[in-house]
Design a protein around this motif. Sequence first.
Motif, PDB file in Angstrom:
ATOM      1  N   LEU A  34     -18.392-107.239 -46.638  1.00 22.32           N
ATOM      2  CA  LEU A  34     -19.079-107.375 -47.836  1.00 22.32           C
ATOM      3  C   LEU A  34     -20.361-106.330 -47.986  1.00 22.32           C
ATOM      4  N   PHE A  35     -20.894-105.852 -46.920  1.00 19.25           N
ATOM      5  CA  PHE A  35     -21.915-105.011 -46.737  1.00 19.25           C
ATOM      6  C   PHE A  35     -21.534-103.614 -47.245  1.00 19.25           C
ATOM      7  N   VAL A  36     -20.231-103.459 -46.805  1.00 18.40           N
ATOM      8  CA  VAL A  36     -19.696-101.980 -47.249  1.00 18.40           C
ATOM      9  C   VAL A  36     -19.396-101.916 -48.585  1.00 18.40           C
ATOM     10  N   VAL A  37     -18.917-103.156 -49.246  1.00 14.78           N
ATOM     11  CA  VAL A  37     -18.670-103.050 -50.619  1.00 14.78           C
ATOM     12  C   VAL A  37     -19.957-103.226 -51.344  1.00 14.78           C
ATOM     13  N   THR A  38     -21.063-103.426 -50.918  1.00 11.90           N
ATOM     14  CA  THR A  38     -22.297-103.755 -51.652  1.00 11.90           C
ATOM     15  C   THR A  38     -22.771-102.071 -51.561  1.00 11.90           C
ATOM     16  N   VAL A  39     -22.689-101.478 -50.409  1.00 13.35           N
ATOM     17  CA  VAL A  39     -23.035-100.056 -50.303  1.00 13.35           C
ATOM     18  C   VAL A  39     -22.245 -99.225 -51.219  1.00 13.35           C
ATOM     19  N   MET A  40     -20.970 -99.507 -51.351  1.00 18.34           N
ATOM     20  CA  MET A  40     -20.167 -98.548 -52.272  1.00 18.34           C
ATOM     21  C   MET A  40     -20.407 -99.040 -53.593  1.00 18.34           C
ATOM     22  N   THR A  41     -20.726 -99.997 -54.167  1.00 13.30           N
ATOM     23  CA  THR A  41     -21.104-100.447 -55.354  1.00 13.30           C
ATOM     24  C   THR A  41     -22.339 -99.885 -55.910  1.00 13.30           C
ATOM     25  N   ALA A  42     -23.504 -99.809 -54.918  1.00 15.16           N
ATOM     26  CA  ALA A  42     -24.904 -99.313 -55.160  1.00 15.16           C
ATOM     27  C   ALA A  42     -24.911 -97.781 -55.063  1.00 15.16           C
ATOM     28  N   GLU A  43     -23.844 -97.341 -54.402  1.00 21.42           N
ATOM     29  CA  GLU A  43     -24.028 -95.858 -54.683  1.00 21.42           C
ATOM     30  C   GLU A  43     -23.217 -95.271 -55.693  1.00 21.42           C
ATOM     31  N   MET A  44     -22.626 -96.221 -56.514  1.00 27.58           N
ATOM     32  CA  MET A  44     -22.052 -95.619 -57.497  1.00 27.58           C
ATOM     33  C   MET A  44     -23.050 -95.588 -58.856  1.00 27.58           C
ATOM     34  N   VAL A  45     -23.969 -96.478 -58.758  1.00 29.84           N
ATOM     35  CA  VAL A  45     -25.025 -96.876 -59.814  1.00 29.84           C
ATOM     36  C   VAL A  45     -25.959 -95.601 -59.673  1.00 29.84           C
ATOM     37  N   PRO A  46     -26.202 -94.816 -60.851  1.00 28.67           N
ATOM     38  CA  PRO A  46     -27.252 -93.629 -60.976  1.00 28.67           C
ATOM     39  C   PRO A  46     -28.519 -94.377 -60.302  1.00 28.67           C
ATOM     40  N   LEU A  47     -29.392 -93.764 -59.611  1.00 29.69           N
ATOM     41  CA  LEU A  47     -30.647 -93.785 -59.051  1.00 29.69           C
ATOM     42  C   LEU A  47     -30.998 -95.409 -58.698  1.00 29.69           C
ATOM     43  N   PHE A  48     -29.900 -95.830 -58.301  1.00 29.13           N
ATOM     44  CA  PHE A  48     -30.034 -97.330 -57.510  1.00 29.13           C
ATOM     45  C   PHE A  48     -30.861 -97.091 -56.362  1.00 29.13           C
ATOM     46  N   PRO A  49     -31.868 -97.741 -55.886  1.00 29.17           N
ATOM     47  CA  PRO A  49     -32.554 -97.676 -54.567  1.00 29.17           C
ATOM     48  C   PRO A  49     -31.625 -98.002 -53.384  1.00 29.17           C
ATOM     49  N   THR A  50     -31.081 -97.314 -52.663  1.00 29.39           N
ATOM     50  CA  THR A  50     -30.236 -97.564 -51.723  1.00 29.39           C
ATOM     51  C   THR A  50     -30.967 -97.421 -50.261  1.00 29.39           C
ATOM     52  N   GLN A  51     -32.067 -96.731 -50.135  1.00 31.09           N
ATOM     53  CA  GLN A  51     -32.681 -96.872 -48.700  1.00 31.09           C
ATOM     54  C   GLN A  51     -32.706 -98.017 -48.104  1.00 31.09           C
ATOM     55  N   PRO A  52     -33.331 -99.020 -48.606  1.00 28.71           N
ATOM     56  CA  PRO A  52     -33.502-100.478 -47.986  1.00 28.71           C
ATOM     57  C   PRO A  52     -31.984-100.734 -47.468  1.00 28.71           C
ATOM     58  N   LEU A  53     -30.794-100.465 -47.938  1.00 24.79           N
ATOM     59  CA  LEU A  53     -29.609-100.930 -47.569  1.00 24.79           C
ATOM     60  C   LEU A  53     -29.298-100.255 -46.257  1.00 24.79           C
ATOM     61  N   MET A  54     -29.504 -98.919 -46.422  1.00 23.24           N
ATOM     62  CA  MET A  54     -29.119 -97.970 -45.344  1.00 23.24           C
ATOM     63  C   MET A  54     -29.928 -98.330 -44.038  1.00 23.24           C
ATOM     64  N   LEU A  55     -31.369 -98.772 -44.141  1.00 23.93           N
ATOM     65  CA  LEU A  55     -32.142 -99.359 -43.055  1.00 23.93           C
ATOM     66  C   LEU A  55     -31.312-100.653 -42.623  1.00 23.93           C
ATOM     67  N   ALA A  56     -31.077-101.408 -43.573  1.00 22.83           N
ATOM     68  CA  ALA A  56     -30.725-102.726 -43.228  1.00 22.83           C
ATOM     69  C   ALA A  56     -29.349-102.818 -42.325  1.00 22.83           C
ATOM     70  N   SER A  57     -28.612-101.770 -42.538  1.00 21.25           N
ATOM     71  CA  SER A  57     -27.413-101.543 -41.788  1.00 21.25           C
ATOM     72  C   SER A  57     -27.735-101.758 -40.128  1.00 21.25           C
ATOM     73  N   GLY A  58     -28.761-100.989 -39.622  1.00 21.98           N
ATOM     74  CA  GLY A  58     -28.999-101.260 -38.251  1.00 21.98           C
ATOM     75  C   GLY A  58     -29.793-102.327 -37.870  1.00 21.98           C
ATOM     76  N   LEU A  59     -30.314-103.112 -38.836  1.00 19.28           N
ATOM     77  CA  LEU A  59     -31.026-104.513 -38.645  1.00 19.28           C
ATOM     78  C   LEU A  59     -30.101-105.706 -38.669  1.00 19.28           C
ATOM     79  N   LEU A  60     -28.822-105.412 -39.369  1.00 18.02           N
ATOM     80  CA  LEU A  60     -28.157-106.548 -39.382  1.00 18.02           C
ATOM     81  C   LEU A  60     -27.107-106.153 -38.001  1.00 18.02           C
ATOM     82  N   PHE A  61     -26.302-105.024 -38.160  1.00 19.27           N
ATOM     83  CA  PHE A  61     -25.048-104.630 -37.274  1.00 19.27           C
ATOM     84  C   PHE A  61     -25.538-103.932 -35.926  1.00 19.27           C
ATOM     85  N   GLY A  62     -26.895-103.404 -35.856  1.00 20.52           N
ATOM     86  CA  GLY A  62     -26.948-102.549 -34.598  1.00 20.52           C
ATOM     87  C   GLY A  62     -26.589-100.893 -35.244  1.00 20.52           C
TER      88      GLY A  62
END
Length: 231
Positions: A34-62
């Motif tokens: 689900l996280f991969v699908v969320t990142v994929m969707t967010a990165e297709m939306v212009p100017l969507f704030p994706t930095q929190p997702l990038m940081l959350a990847s390590g918080l959630l999964f290492g």
Amino acid sequence: MPAHAAEGVSPAALVLFREFLDQIAALGPWGAALFVVTVMTAEMVPLFPTQPLMLASGLLFGPVKGAVCVVLGVTLAAANAFSLSRGVGRPLAEKIIAHEVGDGAAAGGGGVVAQQLSAVNKAIESGGFMQQVAAITLLRLTPVVPFSASNYLLGLTPVQLAPMLLGTVTGMTVWSILYASLGGASRSLLEGGADLEVLLEDLADKAGQYSSDVAVCGLLLGVMAGGYWLH
């Protein structure tokens, strides 16, 4: 900070983001999908704030699994936007490029953005497979062109899917490792009950310090490569 990152999130969005993280964690192995699908969707939306997702990847999964999830997500986003701009989505792609990059840069006007895009176009039109891969890799490392816009933009060029994907994976792996490693280093703090907003702000500051160095190196390499390819 790379072009696909954002400055932060609003308080309301932060609450939703925390709930999203809780849902991901509760899903177990399916949470990564689900996280991969969320990142994929967010990165297709212009100017969507994706930095929190990038940081959350390590918080959630290492750091390792988190980086893999981010690379998969951004690569799928690139492939989808690339394919969309080559089909029925071409008019939409042109609008996105004009909005994120600007009409002058997209049309070949002056400035660093135009120079970077001209270098990529030159490598795509006259270079071989590896030259195209190198040009797209540098494009991914350079902060001046938004990631989402570059995906649609590449779909309007003659480049084939294979070098586009290889260049994307190579360049975005650097950013993915950076953000997932920073998030992974603070994973124990989140599990210990640390405030998510404070944690994200601290991680964003650290990410900005490190990513600026990566961005400068990528920009310098891009300018040097642009001078070579445009010579």
